[in-house]
Design an enzyme around this catalytic site. Structure first.
Site, short mmCIF file in Angstrom:
data_model
loop_
_atom_site.label_atom_id
_atom_site.label_comp_id
_atom_site.label_asym_id
_atom_site.label_seq_id
_atom_site.Cartn_x
_atom_site.Cartn_y
_atom_site.Cartn_z
N TYR A 143 0.84 -1.20 0.00
CA TYR A 143 0.00 0.00 0.00
C TYR A 143 0.88 1.25 0.00
O TYR A 143 2.05 1.21 0.38
CB TYR A 143 -0.93 0.02 1.22
CG TYR A 143 -0.21 0.17 2.55
CD1 TYR A 143 0.02 1.43 3.11
CD2 TYR A 143 0.26 -0.94 3.26
CE1 TYR A 143 0.69 1.57 4.33
CE2 TYR A 143 0.92 -0.82 4.46
CZ TYR A 143 1.13 0.43 5.00
OH TYR A 143 1.79 0.58 6.20
N CYS A 144 0.27 2.35 -0.45
CA CYS A 144 0.88 3.67 -0.32
C CYS A 144 -0.13 4.56 0.39
O CYS A 144 -0.95 4.06 1.17
CB CYS A 144 1.32 4.23 -1.67
SG CYS A 144 -0.02 4.47 -2.87
N TRP A 145 -0.10 5.85 0.16
CA TRP A 145 -1.01 6.75 0.89
C TRP A 145 -2.44 6.64 0.40
O TRP A 145 -3.38 6.41 1.16
CB TRP A 145 -0.51 8.18 0.80
CG TRP A 145 -1.50 9.22 1.29
CD1 TRP A 145 -1.98 10.28 0.59
CD2 TRP A 145 -2.10 9.31 2.58
NE1 TRP A 145 -2.85 11.01 1.35
CE2 TRP A 145 -2.95 10.44 2.58
CE3 TRP A 145 -2.03 8.53 3.74
CZ2 TRP A 145 -3.72 10.81 3.69
CZ3 TRP A 145 -2.79 8.90 4.85
CH2 TRP A 145 -3.60 10.03 4.81
#
Length: 344
Positions: free
Chosen positions: A89-91
């Site tokens: 995941y990222c932001w």
């Protein structure tokens, strides 16, 4: 493959956080491993280009920065994966996570990307902590062993949310002595939610009575609101056992750490009492030190109790005074597990 937060959390697969090291340090999904697409400096550089020049130029700059590191990402993805599977995941679940996801897929890994990213995780946590739960709050004077009793209850199969354990702090001016560094406030919230998400909120969840702050971290507002409405079971341990327990807990700690904690509350103690406590500490009279401090904390505890809704309070006492600390913990834990209505 994109996954919603519920199915994403349910998968027992290695979890990679591809945000920058600074973002990861501030807060991340517990159990995640940092595999940043950009360093802190690189992320700042691309962000500046995006704002001052444009998205196309920022994208090209990002490609230039990531290109030399592609082999590293594949090697780390393969190393961290389990049976060829990883989650990441990222932001926001955007370019960073999807680009790394694409790369790892080309390398033969099975990749699941969190739709909405870390932000969706936080949004779900905020929502779920606001939903009603069956809390049972344990209170009592300093030195009653509330944390140890929670641990006993958990060993007996009860659901326990140990906020002080997650915060690495016992909640008073002395609470950080001998403890690891506290997590960031954001990470503390994540750890609380991670433990909460594995509990059945229709069953009793035991929790210690806390104020807003535990050291430097803040109890999530939604959880604190529920705690203030839940039944409050007040423990009343004999003073002699409380003194013994606190000496055992802090007696082996550096005197300088204890003295620093006394200095923090010296104005509230009063200069005369603070000076006497420091002199007693220097001379090694820990019994006198603990007794004086308990008088101070008992007054503060009673002040808070006087402002608490009496209808939710119930005093828990043992008819027979326990002869040892272990006896106190054993009997009180068994009593609490039975959801008491009267003393025994």
């Amino acid at each position: 493959m994109l996954a919603e937060i519920d199915s994403f959390q349910a998968q027992d697969i290695p979890l990679l956080d591809v945000r920058s090291p600074a973002e990861f340090a501030k807060g991340h999904i517990p159990g995640a491993v940092s595999l940043p697409l950009f360093s802190n400096e690189e992320r700042k550089l691309v962000g500046t280009t995006y704002k001052q020049v444009g998205p196309k130029e920022a994208f090209q700059q990002g490609l230039d920065l990531v290109g030399p590191k592609m082999s590293h990402f594949v090697q780390m993805g393969e190393k961290l994966s389990h049976n060829g599977q990883v989650k990441l995941y990222c932001w926001r679940g955007g370019k960073r996570s999807q680009s790394i996801g694409w790369l790892l897929q080309q390398a033969g890994l099975q990749v699941t990307v969190l739709r909405g990213g870390y932000r969706s995780y936080r949004q779900k946590a905020l929502k779920k902590l606001s939903e009603p739960a069956n809390l049972m709050v344990i209170g009592g004077h300093t030195g009653c062993g509330k944390t140890e009793i929670l641990q006993r209850l958990e060993q007996m199969g009860e659901q326990v949310l140990d906020l002080e354990g997650l915060a690495n702090h016992r909640g008073s001016a002395f609470g950080g002595i001998g403890q690891p560094k506290q997590p960031s406030n954001e990470q503390f919230f994540n750890m609380v939610w991670e433990k909460w998400s594995r509990m059945d909120t229709s069953r009793t969840i035991w929790i210690e009575n806390e104020s807003l702050c535990i050291g430097r971290v803040v109890v999530p507002e939604a959880l604190l609101a529920q705690m203030k409405k839940a039944p409050l079971l007040l423990l009343n341990a004999p003073n002699t056992l409380r003194v013994q327990y606190l000496i055992k807990l802090y007696g082996s700690q550096p005197k300088s750490d204890i003295a620093n904690a006394v200095q923090k509350i010296s104005k509230k103690l009063g200069s005369h009492d603070a000076k006497q406590i420091l002199n007693q500490l220097a001379s090694g009279d820990l019994t006198a030190v603990v007794n004086r401090l308990l008088k101070y904390y008992d007054k503060r505890y009673q002040y808070g109790l006087n402002r608490t809704d009496k209808s939710r309070m119930q005093k828990i006492e043992l008819k027979k005074v326990p002869q040892s600390w272990d006896e106190w913990l054993d009997k009180i834990s068994v009593l609490l597990k039975g959801h008491p209505e009267t003393t025994i």
